[in-house]
Design an enzyme around this catalytic site. Structure first.
Site, PDB file in Angstrom:
ATOM      1  N   HIS A 192       3.359  10.635   0.719  1.00  0.00           N
ATOM      2  CA  HIS A 192       4.297  10.033   1.686  1.00  0.00           C
ATOM      3  C   HIS A 192       5.762  10.116   1.251  1.00  0.00           C
ATOM      4  O   HIS A 192       6.629  10.424   2.055  1.00  0.00           O
ATOM      5  CB  HIS A 192       3.931   8.558   1.922  1.00  0.00           C
ATOM      6  CG  HIS A 192       2.526   8.357   2.386  1.00  0.00           C
ATOM      7  ND1 HIS A 192       2.119   8.640   3.663  1.00  0.00           N
ATOM      8  CD2 HIS A 192       1.416   7.925   1.734  1.00  0.00           C
ATOM      9  CE1 HIS A 192       0.824   8.370   3.800  1.00  0.00           C
ATOM     10  NE2 HIS A 192       0.370   7.948   2.631  1.00  0.00           N
ATOM     11  N   HIS A 220       0.868  -1.188   0.000  1.00  0.00           N
ATOM     12  CA  HIS A 220       0.000   0.000   0.000  1.00  0.00           C
ATOM     13  C   HIS A 220       0.903   1.235   0.000  1.00  0.00           C
ATOM     14  O   HIS A 220       0.742   2.109  -0.820  1.00  0.00           O
ATOM     15  CB  HIS A 220      -0.941  -0.012   1.210  1.00  0.00           C
ATOM     16  CG  HIS A 220      -1.967   1.088   1.166  1.00  0.00           C
ATOM     17  ND1 HIS A 220      -3.128   1.070   1.887  1.00  0.00           N
ATOM     18  CD2 HIS A 220      -2.001   2.245   0.482  1.00  0.00           C
ATOM     19  CE1 HIS A 220      -3.831   2.172   1.633  1.00  0.00           C
ATOM     20  NE2 HIS A 220      -3.164   2.899   0.793  1.00  0.00           N
ATOM     21  N   GLU A 253       0.820   8.007  -3.595  1.00  0.00           N
ATOM     22  CA  GLU A 253       1.712   7.565  -2.510  1.00  0.00           C
ATOM     23  C   GLU A 253       2.990   8.398  -2.472  1.00  0.00           C
ATOM     24  O   GLU A 253       3.491   8.744  -1.399  1.00  0.00           O
ATOM     25  CB  GLU A 253       2.023   6.067  -2.646  1.00  0.00           C
ATOM     26  CG  GLU A 253       0.805   5.167  -2.439  1.00  0.00           C
ATOM     27  CD  GLU A 253       0.185   5.296  -1.043  1.00  0.00           C
ATOM     28  OE1 GLU A 253       0.923   5.279  -0.051  1.00  0.00           O
ATOM     29  OE2 GLU A 253      -1.061   5.434  -0.951  1.00  0.00           O
TER      30      GLU A 253
END
Ligand code: AMP
Length: 243
Positions: free
Chosen positions: A114, A59, A110
């Protein structure tokens, strides 16, 4: 001193653009549940996974603090560029598949949310995605489950304590097992492996453990389902769910 030199000195002293975080929450999904839940909950068109998809798929690698907070969207001057990681495509297709939209859309999210927060450790897209994909392919969670005799089933739930102990013993560190309810039944959904800034496994802190435990809502067991056929080819139609 000019205004720009003041800014440079200020930034060197305070590490401008660097996010504060203690460790990485490396979150891998049980691909069977991730796919099943999108087939159950999301509108088409959905994204199919390749035949050789990893049983645990990434993920994200999320910079996180011990207190449970985390930085996000840390550097908008480094937007996602697919061409920087195209050579990783075949690895990412298997290790980091999207279940909904195209894979690059997932990677963009992502990376920008992040990846831009860990530039001090993984200084570019390539290092962020390749370190993550390699970590996942080397971890061996699926082999550990099968050695422990845990087989995917649509009907026979598995003890969450057994699951948690098996996956923790697999890496020699405490990992956090998370669940998701799909169509009223609790499913094993993901495992968080906690990594230090060198991407070495550490015991997950209590904040990560308790968030994961809450998702399993005090249940003692959960289903560890196989990947539904419709996840390989949604065009073929029906979702083979027993529940
Ligand atoms: P994302 O795919 O990054 O949008 O995150 C999916 C879910 O995980 C969201 O519900 C977020 O709130 C949660 N999440 C994202 N980053 C973290 C983190 N570092 N620690 C714990 N949960 C997170």
């Amino acid at each position: 001193m000019s205004r720009s030199s003041v800014l440079v000195v200020f930034c060197v002293l305070l590490s401008c653009g660097a996010a504060r975080y203690d460790f990485f929450a490396f979150v891998t999904r049980w691909t069977g549940t991730a796919c099943l839940s999108t087939r159950a909950n999301e509108p088409p068109p959905l994204h199919d996974v390749p035949k050789n998809v990893a049983a645990f798929s990434i993920h994200g690698a999320w910079p996180t603090n011990y207190d449970g907070t985390w930085p996000s969207f840390c550097n908008n001057s480094y937007p996602f560029k697919w061409n920087e990681i195209q050579d990783l495509k075949s690895l990412l297709d298997v290790q980091w598949p999207s279940m909904t939209g195209p894979n690059p859309d997932f990677y963009k999210h992502e990376w920008e949310k992040h990846g831009t927060c860990s530039l001090d450790v993984l200084p570019n897209e390539h290092s962020y995605f390749s370190a993550s994909a390699k970590t996942n392919s080397n971890t061996g969670f699926a082999a550990c489950l099968s050695r422990a005799g845990i087989k995917p089933s649509q009907t026979q739930p598995v003890s969450l304590t057994t699951l948690s102990n098996t996956l923790s013993n697999c890496v020699g560190k405490k990992v956090a097992v998370g669940c998701l309810s799909v169509r009223g039944q609790l499913h094993f959904n993901q495992v968080t492996l906690c990594l230090d800034r060198n991407f070495k496994a550490i015991n997950c802190p209590s904040t990560t453990m308790s968030t994961a435990a809450k998702s399993c809502s005090s249940s003692s067991q959960a289903l560890v389902v196989p990947i539904p056929q419709s996840c390989y080819n949604s065009a073929e139609g029906t979702i083979p769910i027993s529940a």
